[in-house]
Enzyme design. Structure first.
Site, PDB file in Angstrom:
ATOM      1  N   SER A   7     -10.653 -19.471  22.480  1.00  0.00           N
ATOM      2  CA  SER A   7     -11.323 -20.402  21.506  1.00  0.00           C
ATOM      3  C   SER A   7     -10.794 -19.652  20.106  1.00  0.00           C
ATOM      4  O   SER A   7     -11.506 -18.748  19.946  1.00  0.00           O
ATOM      5  CB  SER A   7     -12.617 -20.605  21.653  1.00  0.00           C
ATOM      6  OG  SER A   7     -13.538 -21.061  20.433  1.00  0.00           O
ATOM      7  N   HIS A  32      -8.063 -23.462  22.298  1.00  0.00           N
ATOM      8  CA  HIS A  32      -9.254 -24.186  22.278  1.00  0.00           C
ATOM      9  C   HIS A  32      -9.688 -24.371  20.787  1.00  0.00           C
ATOM     10  O   HIS A  32      -9.857 -23.252  20.224  1.00  0.00           O
ATOM     11  CB  HIS A  32     -10.367 -23.692  23.186  1.00  0.00           C
ATOM     12  CG  HIS A  32     -11.695 -24.394  23.394  1.00  0.00           C
ATOM     13  ND1 HIS A  32     -11.726 -25.667  24.223  1.00  0.00           N
ATOM     14  CD2 HIS A  32     -13.061 -24.371  22.555  1.00  0.00           C
ATOM     15  CE1 HIS A  32     -13.047 -26.046  24.189  1.00  0.00           C
ATOM     16  NE2 HIS A  32     -13.775 -25.176  23.074  1.00  0.00           N
ATOM     17  N   ASP A  34     -12.605 -25.615  18.210  1.00  0.00           N
ATOM     18  CA  ASP A  34     -14.111 -26.130  18.148  1.00  0.00           C
ATOM     19  C   ASP A  34     -14.206 -26.829  17.008  1.00  0.00           C
ATOM     20  O   ASP A  34     -14.066 -26.190  15.802  1.00  0.00           O
ATOM     21  CB  ASP A  34     -14.891 -24.749  18.244  1.00  0.00           C
ATOM     22  CG  ASP A  34     -14.858 -24.307  19.417  1.00  0.00           C
ATOM     23  OD1 ASP A  34     -14.720 -22.992  19.698  1.00  0.00           O
ATOM     24  OD2 ASP A  34     -15.091 -25.281  20.586  1.00  0.00           O
ATOM     25  N   MET A  36     -16.915 -28.720  14.473  1.00  0.00           N
ATOM     26  CA  MET A  36     -18.277 -28.730  14.398  1.00  0.00           C
ATOM     27  C   MET A  36     -18.680 -29.677  13.100  1.00  0.00           C
ATOM     28  O   MET A  36     -18.095 -29.466  11.993  1.00  0.00           O
ATOM     29  CB  MET A  36     -19.050 -27.520  14.482  1.00  0.00           C
ATOM     30  CG  MET A  36     -18.651 -26.982  15.648  1.00  0.00           C
ATOM     31  SD  MET A  36     -19.287 -25.189  15.508  1.00  0.00           S
ATOM     32  CE  MET A  36     -18.737 -24.460  17.081  1.00  0.00           C
ATOM     33  N   HIS A  65     -12.204 -29.700  21.006  1.00  0.00           N
ATOM     34  CA  HIS A  65     -13.857 -29.775  21.519  1.00  0.00           C
ATOM     35  C   HIS A  65     -14.355 -30.210  20.377  1.00  0.00           C
ATOM     36  O   HIS A  65     -14.680 -29.540  19.217  1.00  0.00           O
ATOM     37  CB  HIS A  65     -14.288 -28.464  21.968  1.00  0.00           C
ATOM     38  CG  HIS A  65     -15.562 -28.406  22.462  1.00  0.00           C
ATOM     39  ND1 HIS A  65     -16.272 -27.324  22.653  1.00  0.00           N
ATOM     40  CD2 HIS A  65     -16.348 -29.675  22.578  1.00  0.00           C
ATOM     41  CE1 HIS A  65     -17.522 -27.739  22.758  1.00  0.00           C
ATOM     42  NE2 HIS A  65     -17.504 -28.949  22.926  1.00  0.00           N
ATOM     43  N   MET A  67     -17.598 -31.329  18.806  1.00  0.00           N
ATOM     44  CA  MET A  67     -19.188 -31.405  18.694  1.00  0.00           C
ATOM     45  C   MET A  67     -19.528 -31.991  17.387  1.00  0.00           C
ATOM     46  O   MET A  67     -19.993 -31.416  16.369  1.00  0.00           O
ATOM     47  CB  MET A  67     -19.628 -29.553  18.782  1.00  0.00           C
ATOM     48  CG  MET A  67     -19.322 -28.943  19.985  1.00  0.00           C
ATOM     49  SD  MET A  67     -19.385 -27.273  19.624  1.00  0.00           S
ATOM     50  CE  MET A  67     -17.501 -27.048  19.307  1.00  0.00           C
ATOM     51  N   MET A 136     -20.497 -26.928  29.069  1.00  0.00           N
ATOM     52  CA  MET A 136     -21.029 -25.939  28.339  1.00  0.00           C
ATOM     53  C   MET A 136     -21.951 -25.022  28.992  1.00  0.00           C
ATOM     54  O   MET A 136     -22.989 -25.262  29.536  1.00  0.00           O
ATOM     55  CB  MET A 136     -21.754 -26.453  27.031  1.00  0.00           C
ATOM     56  CG  MET A 136     -21.087 -27.351  25.959  1.00  0.00           C
ATOM     57  SD  MET A 136     -19.631 -26.358  25.366  1.00  0.00           S
ATOM     58  CE  MET A 136     -20.459 -25.201  24.435  1.00  0.00           C
ATOM     59  N   ASP A 174     -17.103 -23.274  28.819  1.00  0.00           N
ATOM     60  CA  ASP A 174     -17.087 -23.013  27.563  1.00  0.00           C
ATOM     61  C   ASP A 174     -18.322 -22.266  26.960  1.00  0.00           C
ATOM     62  O   ASP A 174     -19.255 -22.893  26.764  1.00  0.00           O
ATOM     63  CB  ASP A 174     -16.762 -24.014  26.743  1.00  0.00           C
ATOM     64  CG  ASP A 174     -16.516 -23.991  25.234  1.00  0.00           C
ATOM     65  OD1 ASP A 174     -16.330 -24.727  24.707  1.00  0.00           O
ATOM     66  OD2 ASP A 174     -16.493 -22.913  25.096  1.00  0.00           O
ATOM     67  N   GLY A 175     -18.198 -21.000  26.874  1.00  0.00           N
ATOM     68  CA  GLY A 175     -19.335 -20.164  26.140  1.00  0.00           C
ATOM     69  C   GLY A 175     -19.971 -19.196  27.081  1.00  0.00           C
ATOM     70  O   GLY A 175     -20.212 -19.158  28.058  1.00  0.00           O
ATOM     71  N   GLY A 196     -14.036 -16.939  23.435  1.00  0.00           N
ATOM     72  CA  GLY A 196     -13.630 -16.726  22.089  1.00  0.00           C
ATOM     73  C   GLY A 196     -14.018 -15.302  21.699  1.00  0.00           C
ATOM     74  O   GLY A 196     -12.865 -14.344  21.602  1.00  0.00           O
TER      75      GLY A 196
HETATM   76  C1  DX5 Z   1     -19.487 -22.913  21.028  1.00  0.00           C
HETATM   77  C2  DX5 Z   1     -17.881 -23.333  21.283  1.00  0.00           C
HETATM   78  C3  DX5 Z   1     -17.150 -22.300  22.234  1.00  0.00           C
HETATM   79  C4  DX5 Z   1     -17.176 -20.946  21.674  1.00  0.00           C
HETATM   80  C5  DX5 Z   1     -16.908 -19.990  22.699  1.00  0.00           C
HETATM   81  O1  DX5 Z   1     -19.945 -24.180  20.578  1.00  0.00           O
HETATM   82  O2  DX5 Z   1     -17.714 -24.630  21.848  1.00  0.00           O
HETATM   83  O3  DX5 Z   1     -15.857 -22.812  22.455  1.00  0.00           O
HETATM   84  O4  DX5 Z   1     -16.400 -20.915  20.741  1.00  0.00           O
HETATM   85  O5  DX5 Z   1     -16.981 -18.711  22.060  1.00  0.00           O
HETATM   86  P1  DX5 Z   1     -17.630 -17.435  23.127  1.00  0.00           P
HETATM   87  O6  DX5 Z   1     -16.340 -17.131  24.166  1.00  0.00           O
HETATM   88  O7  DX5 Z   1     -17.609 -16.259  21.992  1.00  0.00           O
HETATM   89  O8  DX5 Z   1     -18.744 -17.657  23.642  1.00  0.00           O
HETATM   90 ZN    ZN Z   2     -15.665 -25.191  22.518  1.00  0.00          ZN
END
Ligand code: DX5
Ligand code: ZN
Length: 224
Positions: A7, A32, A34, A36, A65, A67, A136, A174-175, A196
């Site tokens: 990510s 990936h 993200d 937001m 992704h 959000m 998630m 994810d996460g 990430g």
């Molecule tokens: C959080 C994102 C994830 C995040 C993952 O809202 O959707 O993709 O970047 O990061 P890590 O692996 O550090 O939890």
């Molecule tokens: Zn994500």
């Protein structure tokens, strides 16, 4: 095929192409991204222009992704910017079936995302028309959080639903995934594993990715 999906949220946005090149050398097949909007989640990140630039910098599968509230407003723009797959949150739209159809019509794989507390049962129907499901394992908005353990039970329930309906759709998580919990995540039934901070906050992202790919292959018990 298990994929470790870096990510870029935790990458260095001032040197994004360099960081992408590192994970390419580490064997990544997917990236990936993200997105937001500061409404659906309390954070703000990137839009279609950044996806367009990333598209020019790599041939990797771009997994976007969203959000964001009312993702129907933007799904086509992200596919036109170069996304190969676009996932939208079940919690962010009234017309999930319609949005998944828009993504497919625009030419990308359509994914549905569930927040940790949203039960797998809501996917009963839509799992037939989605190309993949993203579960998630943290509350969305930030990298570097801890994996929420009960989400692994959701992975197992989704894997059972997939078997029952004889579907092949990938399960993405994810996460909060890192080297220490990766084997358990794979054994729970995940196919696409987003990570990430474990990658981009490590001393050597390329080597870390190689190590994680090795752990995943061992845990899946497959030689590829
Ligand atoms: C959080 C994102 C994830 C995040 C993952 O809202 O959707 O993709 O970047 O990061 P890590 O692996 O550090 O939890
Ligand atoms: Zn994500």
């Amino acid at each position: 095929m298990i994929e470790i999906v870096p990510s870029i949220l935790s990458a260095d946005f001032a040197r994004l192409a360099d960081d992408i090149a590192r994970v390419e050398r580490g064997g990544a097949k997917m990236l990936h991204l993200d997105v937001m909007d500061g409404h659906f989640v309390p954070n703000l990140t990137i839009g279609p222009p950044v996806v367009e630039s990333v598209r020019k910098a790599t041939k990797l599968h771009l997994d976007v992704h969203l959000m964001i509230e009312n993702p129907e407003r933007f799904v086509t723009a992200f596919v036109q910017a170069g996304a190969n797959s676009v996932s939208v949150h079940y919690e962010a739209t009234r017309h999930l079936d319609g949005v998944l159809g828009m993504i497919r019509k625009a030419g990308a794989m359509a994914g549905v995302v569930l927040n940790p507390a949203t039960p797998v049962a809501v996917l009963e129907e839509v799992v037939e028309v989605a190309d993949y499901v993203l579960l998630m394992s943290v509350n969305p908005g930030f990298g570097g959080q801890k994996l929420i353990p009960y989400v692994l039970q959701k992975v197992r329930r989704l894997a059972a639903l997939r078997r029952e309906k004889r579907l092949a759709l990938p399960i993405e998580i994810d996460g909060g995934v890192h080297k220490e919990n990766l084997a358990e995540v794979v054994r729970a039934g995940c196919d696409w594993i987003v990570t990430g901070s474990a990658i981009f906050h490590s001393a050597d992202p390329e080597a870390t990715l190689r190590e994680m790919r090795e752990i995943a292959v061992q845990a899946a018990g497959v030689v590829c």
